[in-house]
Design an enzyme around this catalytic site. Structure first.
Site, PDB file in Angstrom:
ATOM      1  N   HIS A  12       0.872  -1.193   0.000  1.00  0.00           N
ATOM      2  CA  HIS A  12       0.000   0.000   0.000  1.00  0.00           C
ATOM      3  C   HIS A  12       0.901   1.231   0.000  1.00  0.00           C
ATOM      4  O   HIS A  12       1.475   1.590   1.016  1.00  0.00           O
ATOM      5  CB  HIS A  12      -0.902  -0.004   1.245  1.00  0.00           C
ATOM      6  CG  HIS A  12      -1.878   1.136   1.273  1.00  0.00           C
ATOM      7  ND1 HIS A  12      -3.205   0.950   1.560  1.00  0.00           N
ATOM      8  CD2 HIS A  12      -1.722   2.464   1.053  1.00  0.00           C
ATOM      9  CE1 HIS A  12      -3.838   2.116   1.520  1.00  0.00           C
ATOM     10  NE2 HIS A  12      -2.950   3.061   1.222  1.00  0.00           N
ATOM     11  N   HIS A  14       1.623   5.333  -1.694  1.00  0.00           N
ATOM     12  CA  HIS A  14       1.245   6.514  -2.483  1.00  0.00           C
ATOM     13  C   HIS A  14       2.498   7.086  -3.114  1.00  0.00           C
ATOM     14  O   HIS A  14       3.423   7.492  -2.403  1.00  0.00           O
ATOM     15  CB  HIS A  14       0.582   7.568  -1.593  1.00  0.00           C
ATOM     16  CG  HIS A  14      -0.704   7.092  -0.994  1.00  0.00           C
ATOM     17  ND1 HIS A  14      -1.924   7.278  -1.611  1.00  0.00           N
ATOM     18  CD2 HIS A  14      -0.956   6.395   0.136  1.00  0.00           C
ATOM     19  CE1 HIS A  14      -2.880   6.722  -0.867  1.00  0.00           C
ATOM     20  NE2 HIS A  14      -2.317   6.175   0.202  1.00  0.00           N
ATOM     21  N   LYS A  95      -8.999  -0.172  -5.821  1.00  0.00           N
ATOM     22  CA  LYS A  95      -9.087   0.440  -4.494  1.00  0.00           C
ATOM     23  C   LYS A  95     -10.403   1.189  -4.343  1.00  0.00           C
ATOM     24  O   LYS A  95     -10.705   2.077  -5.149  1.00  0.00           O
ATOM     25  CB  LYS A  95      -7.910   1.409  -4.310  1.00  0.00           C
ATOM     26  CG  LYS A  95      -7.945   2.257  -3.036  1.00  0.00           C
ATOM     27  CD  LYS A  95      -7.639   1.439  -1.794  1.00  0.00           C
ATOM     28  CE  LYS A  95      -7.751   2.251  -0.515  1.00  0.00           C
ATOM     29  NZ  LYS A  95      -6.648   3.171  -0.280  1.00  0.00           N
ATOM     30  N   HIS A 134     -10.513   1.272   1.753  1.00  0.00           N
ATOM     31  CA  HIS A 134     -10.269   2.198   2.863  1.00  0.00           C
ATOM     32  C   HIS A 134     -11.528   2.126   3.720  1.00  0.00           C
ATOM     33  O   HIS A 134     -12.529   2.766   3.400  1.00  0.00           O
ATOM     34  CB  HIS A 134     -10.033   3.620   2.344  1.00  0.00           C
ATOM     35  CG  HIS A 134      -9.727   4.594   3.440  1.00  0.00           C
ATOM     36  ND1 HIS A 134      -8.562   5.325   3.499  1.00  0.00           N
ATOM     37  CD2 HIS A 134     -10.421   4.935   4.554  1.00  0.00           C
ATOM     38  CE1 HIS A 134      -8.567   6.078   4.589  1.00  0.00           C
ATOM     39  NE2 HIS A 134      -9.699   5.863   5.253  1.00  0.00           N
ATOM     40  N   HIS A 168      -4.710  -0.714   5.707  1.00  0.00           N
ATOM     41  CA  HIS A 168      -4.182   0.024   6.861  1.00  0.00           C
ATOM     42  C   HIS A 168      -5.065  -0.097   8.107  1.00  0.00           C
ATOM     43  O   HIS A 168      -5.561   0.905   8.619  1.00  0.00           O
ATOM     44  CB  HIS A 168      -3.915   1.489   6.532  1.00  0.00           C
ATOM     45  CG  HIS A 168      -4.992   2.194   5.745  1.00  0.00           C
ATOM     46  ND1 HIS A 168      -6.303   2.211   6.138  1.00  0.00           N
ATOM     47  CD2 HIS A 168      -4.938   2.893   4.577  1.00  0.00           C
ATOM     48  CE1 HIS A 168      -7.005   2.894   5.251  1.00  0.00           C
ATOM     49  NE2 HIS A 168      -6.196   3.311   4.295  1.00  0.00           N
ATOM     50  N   ASP A 240       1.438   2.545   3.505  1.00  0.00           N
ATOM     51  CA  ASP A 240       0.586   3.733   3.349  1.00  0.00           C
ATOM     52  C   ASP A 240       1.442   5.000   3.439  1.00  0.00           C
ATOM     53  O   ASP A 240       0.982   6.040   3.906  1.00  0.00           O
ATOM     54  CB  ASP A 240      -0.559   3.766   4.371  1.00  0.00           C
ATOM     55  CG  ASP A 240      -1.676   4.719   3.945  1.00  0.00           C
ATOM     56  OD1 ASP A 240      -1.681   5.147   2.770  1.00  0.00           O
ATOM     57  OD2 ASP A 240      -2.527   5.059   4.791  1.00  0.00           O
TER      58      ASP A 240
HETATM   59  O1  DOR Z   1      -3.319   9.450   5.760  1.00  0.00           O
HETATM   60  C1  DOR Z   1      -3.666   9.138   4.633  1.00  0.00           C
HETATM   61  N1  DOR Z   1      -3.106   9.693   3.540  1.00  0.00           N
HETATM   62  N2  DOR Z   1      -4.630   8.238   4.489  1.00  0.00           N
HETATM   63  C2  DOR Z   1      -5.163   7.951   3.301  1.00  0.00           C
HETATM   64  O2  DOR Z   1      -6.043   7.142   3.246  1.00  0.00           O
HETATM   65  C3  DOR Z   1      -4.717   8.661   2.082  1.00  0.00           C
HETATM   66  C4  DOR Z   1      -3.365   9.180   2.252  1.00  0.00           C
HETATM   67  C5  DOR Z   1      -2.988  10.169   1.186  1.00  0.00           C
HETATM   68  O3  DOR Z   1      -3.238   9.889  -0.001  1.00  0.00           O
HETATM   69  O4  DOR Z   1      -2.427  11.202   1.514  1.00  0.00           O
HETATM   70 ZN    ZN Z   2      -3.337   5.042   1.513  1.00  0.00          ZN
END
Ligand code: DOR
Ligand code: ZN
Length: 333
Positions: A12, A14, A95, A134, A168, A240
């Site tokens: 997971h 980003h 997702k 999520h 998460h 995450d």
């Molecule tokens: O804290 C987070 N940041 N939780 C999420 O679900 C998305 C993520 C983000 O994309 O910044």
């Molecule tokens: Zn995330």
């Protein structure tokens, strides 16, 4: 004594796009063999063309590193079976975000009417495309995940062949749901194994530890630690890691997300060592994921950690990492 990991995976992650992608992608591809890449760009990744284009930009950003980006689409209840068949070979999972629950999730699902989602979820089940969720309601912030467990259970019952990944997880309630349904799995982040709400808001507010779902109570963290440290076969590591520029975190209206990609393996090694469960780290960061995501091909990559201090940089580009400026016990060799 060094610790050797075979093909660590971050299930997971980003990576964002543009300049931020250039900054953060190499920090994951340096130490991980692959990652499930989240689709919450602006606009989110919802078409085959966008997905292929994004994958190409990630591959360009990581240069020659051995690293597979496992691509995801942003769930829409309008995806037809024909569309999913046409895109299946390009993606690893889809997702689902409840609308507005976190960063860039405005186009997500509202109302959670299972009948409305049924055609897409049935097609995903038939095509063996895992569903990552999520899982938070729009209730009181500390209860959102626990309230969502009822929805996970409904989905797991209604689509027994669909692989459902509770992303998460942060609560004892989610941990308990894992063993009740064969098709429910979970990712666990580094930060939720380490912090509770106290670390975020118990003293001076710590914007770099603010994330969604928010860190919970000590007993929740204990439940997460137990299944992670024993490498319960239904859990896997998903950082995450969610970079935001410093100005978006240190602001009136702080963006949610903790940036952990460059420190994740070093800190996990320390945590598993401290609990005398280092032999389980390989399963938690790779082997379990390979079994849960049974269709992924994982490149060979050996990563060695050594017990040597690593001073975490104050910043990577304009992103402040977790433990910025602090000294970790383990480094990447
Ligand atoms: O804290 C987070 N940041 N939780 C999420 O679900 C998305 C993520 C983000 O994309 O910044
Ligand atoms: Zn995330």
């Amino acid at each position: 004594m060094s610790i050797t990991l075979h093909s660590p995976l971050d299930m997971h992650l980003h990576l964002r796009d543009g300049e931020m992608l250039q900054t953060v992608a190499p920090l994951s591809s340096e130490t991980f063999a692959g990652a499930i890449v989240m689709p919450n760009l602006v606009p989110p990744v919802t078409t085959k063309e966008e997905l292929i284009g994004y994958k190409a930009r990630i591959q360009e950003a990581i240069g020659n590193d051995t690293f597979t980006p496992y691509m995801t689409l942003f769930f829409k209840p309008t995806y037809t079976k024909a569309f999913l068949e046409s895109v299946k070979d390009e993606l690893t999972a889809i997702k689902l975000y409840p609308a507005g629950i976190t960063t860039n999730s405005e186009g997500g699902v509202s109302g959670f009417d299972i009948e409305e989602l049924r055609p897409t979820l049935e097609a995903m089940s038939e095509l063996e495309i895992p569903l990552c969720i999520h899982g938070e309601t729009n209730g009181f912030v500390m209860d959102r995940e626990a309230e969502f467990v009822a929805i996970y259970e409904k989905l797991a019952t209604a689509f027994p062949k669909l692989t459902i990944i509770m992303e998460h997880i942060t609560t004892k309630a989610s941990v308990e749901a894992l063993d009740k349904f064969d098709n429910l799995y979970a990712t666990i982040t580094l930060h939720h194994l380490l912090i509770t709400l106290d670390d975020v808001a118990g003293g001076m507010l710590q914007p770099h530890l603010f994330c969604k779902p928010i860190a919970k109570r000590p007993e929740d963290r204990e439940a997460l630690r137990k299944v992670a440290l024993e490498a319960h076969p239904k859990v896997m590591f998903g950082s995450d890691s969610a970079p935001h520029p410093q100005h978006a975190k240190e602001a009136c209206g702080c963006a949610a997300g903790v940036f952990t990609a460059p420190i994740a393996l070093q800190v996990l090694a320390d945590l598993f060592k401290q609990h005398s469960t280092i032999e389980n780290l390989q399963k938690f960061v790779s082997d379990n994921a390979k079994k849960i995501y049974k269709h992924i091909t994982v490149p060979k990559k050996i990563v060695t950690l050594e017990k040597k201090p690593f001073v975490v940089p104050a910043k990577y580009g304009n992103v402040i990492p977790m433990y910025a400026g602090e000294t970790l016990k383990y480094s990447i060799a």
